[in-house]
Write a protein that holds these residues in place. Sequence first.
Motif, PDB file in Angstrom:
ATOM      1  N   ILE A  46       0.875  -1.169   0.000  1.00 18.76           N
ATOM      2  CA  ILE A  46       0.000   0.000   0.000  1.00 18.76           C
ATOM      3  C   ILE A  46       0.908   1.214   0.000  1.00 18.76           C
ATOM      4  N   GLU A  47       0.671   2.128  -0.924  1.00 20.59           N
ATOM      5  CA  GLU A  47       1.409   3.381  -0.968  1.00 20.59           C
ATOM      6  C   GLU A  47       0.434   4.519  -0.734  1.00 20.59           C
ATOM      7  N   TRP A  48       0.647   5.260   0.347  1.00 25.61           N
ATOM      8  CA  TRP A  48      -0.170   6.429   0.646  1.00 25.61           C
ATOM      9  C   TRP A  48       0.533   7.649   0.072  1.00 25.61           C
ATOM     10  N   VAL A  49      -0.200   8.441  -0.716  1.00 28.99           N
ATOM     11  CA  VAL A  49       0.331   9.650  -1.333  1.00 28.99           C
ATOM     12  C   VAL A  49      -0.365  10.828  -0.668  1.00 28.99           C
ATOM     13  N   LYS A  59      -1.242  14.488  -0.363  1.00 27.64           N
ATOM     14  CA  LYS A  59      -1.313  15.738  -1.117  1.00 27.64           C
ATOM     15  C   LYS A  59      -1.561  16.939  -0.208  1.00 27.64           C
ATOM     16  N   ASP A  60      -1.775  16.664   1.073  1.00 23.85           N
ATOM     17  CA  ASP A  60      -2.029  17.738   2.029  1.00 23.85           C
ATOM     18  C   ASP A  60      -0.726  18.406   2.456  1.00 23.85           C
ATOM     19  N   VAL A  61      -0.855  19.562   3.124  1.00 20.43           N
ATOM     20  CA  VAL A  61       0.311  20.314   3.603  1.00 20.43           C
ATOM     21  C   VAL A  61       0.632  19.985   5.068  1.00 20.43           C
ATOM     22  N   VAL A  62      -0.053  18.980   5.599  1.00 19.37           N
ATOM     23  CA  VAL A  62       0.204  18.516   6.964  1.00 19.37           C
ATOM     24  C   VAL A  62       0.510  17.021   6.936  1.00 19.37           C
ATOM     25  N   ALA A  63       1.216  16.550   7.966  1.00 18.04           N
ATOM     26  CA  ALA A  63       1.557  15.131   8.061  1.00 18.04           C
ATOM     27  C   ALA A  63       0.335  14.318   8.473  1.00 18.04           C
ATOM     28  N   HIS A  64       0.353  13.042   8.098  1.00 16.95           N
ATOM     29  CA  HIS A  64      -0.697  12.095   8.462  1.00 16.95           C
ATOM     30  C   HIS A  64      -0.038  10.783   8.862  1.00 16.95           C
ATOM     31  N   THR A  65      -0.839   9.888   9.431  1.00 18.28           N
ATOM     32  CA  THR A  65      -0.393   8.515   9.680  1.00 18.28           C
ATOM     33  C   THR A  65      -1.460   7.567   9.156  1.00 18.28           C
ATOM     34  N   ALA A  66      -1.058   6.340   8.926  1.00 18.60           N
ATOM     35  CA  ALA A  66      -1.985   5.228   8.702  1.00 18.60           C
ATOM     36  C   ALA A  66      -1.689   4.285   9.857  1.00 18.60           C
ATOM     37  N   THR A  67      -2.565   4.294  10.852  1.00 16.68           N
ATOM     38  CA  THR A  67      -2.314   3.616  12.122  1.00 16.68           C
ATOM     39  C   THR A  67      -3.362   2.549  12.380  1.00 16.68           C
ATOM     40  N   VAL A  68      -2.898   1.348  12.730  1.00 16.02           N
ATOM     41  CA  VAL A  68      -3.771   0.261  13.156  1.00 16.02           C
ATOM     42  C   VAL A  68      -3.531   0.076  14.650  1.00 16.02           C
ATOM     43  N   LYS A  69      -4.574   0.186  15.459  1.00 20.86           N
ATOM     44  CA  LYS A  69      -4.420  -0.008  16.903  1.00 20.86           C
ATOM     45  C   LYS A  69      -3.829  -1.379  17.180  1.00 20.86           C
ATOM     46  N   GLY A  70      -2.719  -1.400  17.921  1.00 21.89           N
ATOM     47  CA  GLY A  70      -2.060  -2.654  18.244  1.00 21.89           C
ATOM     48  C   GLY A  70      -1.310  -3.264  17.076  1.00 21.89           C
ATOM     49  N   GLY A  71      -1.181  -2.526  15.984  1.00 22.81           N
ATOM     50  CA  GLY A  71      -0.523  -3.046  14.782  1.00 22.81           C
ATOM     51  C   GLY A  71       0.470  -2.057  14.222  1.00 22.81           C
ATOM     52  N   TRP A  72       0.414  -1.862  12.945  1.00 26.67           N
ATOM     53  CA  TRP A  72       1.391  -1.020  12.272  1.00 26.67           C
ATOM     54  C   TRP A  72       1.001   0.450  12.272  1.00 26.67           C
ATOM     55  N   GLU A  73       2.019   1.271  12.031  1.00 24.02           N
ATOM     56  CA  GLU A  73       1.801   2.699  11.853  1.00 24.02           C
ATOM     57  C   GLU A  73       2.781   3.198  10.801  1.00 24.02           C
ATOM     58  N   VAL A  74       2.258   3.933   9.837  1.00 25.59           N
ATOM     59  CA  VAL A  74       3.066   4.520   8.772  1.00 25.59           C
ATOM     60  C   VAL A  74       2.876   6.031   8.860  1.00 25.59           C
ATOM     61  N   THR A  75       3.970   6.772   8.938  1.00 29.54           N
ATOM     62  CA  THR A  75       3.901   8.231   8.951  1.00 29.54           C
ATOM     63  C   THR A  75       4.122   8.735   7.534  1.00 29.54           C
ATOM     64  N   ILE A  76       3.233   9.630   7.096  1.00 29.57           N
ATOM     65  CA  ILE A  76       3.307  10.167   5.735  1.00 29.57           C
ATOM     66  C   ILE A  76       3.512  11.671   5.840  1.00 29.57           C
ATOM     67  N   ALA A  77       4.682  12.127   5.469  1.00 35.90           N
ATOM     68  CA  ALA A  77       5.025  13.555   5.544  1.00 35.90           C
ATOM     69  C   ALA A  77       4.203  14.359   4.540  1.00 35.90           C
ATOM     70  N   PRO A  78       4.064  15.679   4.779  1.00 39.51           N
ATOM     71  CA  PRO A  78       3.329  16.521   3.831  1.00 39.51           C
ATOM     72  C   PRO A  78       3.943  16.456   2.429  1.00 39.51           C
ATOM     73  N   LYS A  79       3.060  16.333   1.429  1.00 36.92           N
ATOM     74  CA  LYS A  79       3.475  16.319   0.016  1.00 36.92           C
ATOM     75  C   LYS A  79       4.454  15.188  -0.322  1.00 36.92           C
ATOM     76  N   ALA A  99       4.487   7.303   1.436  1.00 37.49           N
ATOM     77  CA  ALA A  99       5.086   6.262   2.274  1.00 37.49           C
ATOM     78  C   ALA A  99       4.355   4.965   1.972  1.00 37.49           C
ATOM     79  N   SER A 100       5.019   3.836   2.225  1.00 37.45           N
ATOM     80  CA  SER A 100       4.399   2.564   1.860  1.00 37.45           C
ATOM     81  C   SER A 100       4.609   1.503   2.926  1.00 37.45           C
ATOM     82  N   LEU A 101       3.847   0.430   2.772  1.00 41.22           N
ATOM     83  CA  LEU A 101       3.875  -0.708   3.690  1.00 41.22           C
ATOM     84  C   LEU A 101       3.582  -1.963   2.889  1.00 41.22           C
TER      85      LEU A 101
END
Length: 105
Positions: free
Chosen positions: A49-52, A54-74, A77-79
């Motif tokens: 999975i590749e998260w792209v 497009k926002d000007v703020v950071a985000h995460t893709a977080t699973v409680k008790g599992g993985w977390e991917v931090t996606i910087a602005p613009k 990141a992938s998993l």
Amino acid sequence: MKAGALIRPWWLAVLVLTAVPAAAATIEVTIDKLVFSPATIEAKVGDTIEWVNKDVVAHTATVKGGWEVTIAPKKSASLILKAAGAVDYFCRFHPNMKGHVNVTP
């Protein structure tokens, strides 16, 4: 020509086709205006999975008790998906952002 000679190439083709694993896919999820799109995806173990973002703020893709991917602005990141199952994920910074992944073997 012997009958066995005609069968061998056929069996060889079957063995080759069944022995080759399916190629892993890359599934793109866009983040725009605080929304994961698509919000629900279907994937297989080994897919990426590749998260792209497009926002000007950071985000995460977080699973409680599992993985977390931090996606910087613009940035992106992938998993690589390692296990089958259904998971819900969210952005730790913006908990109203939600997604779902169905992973099959």
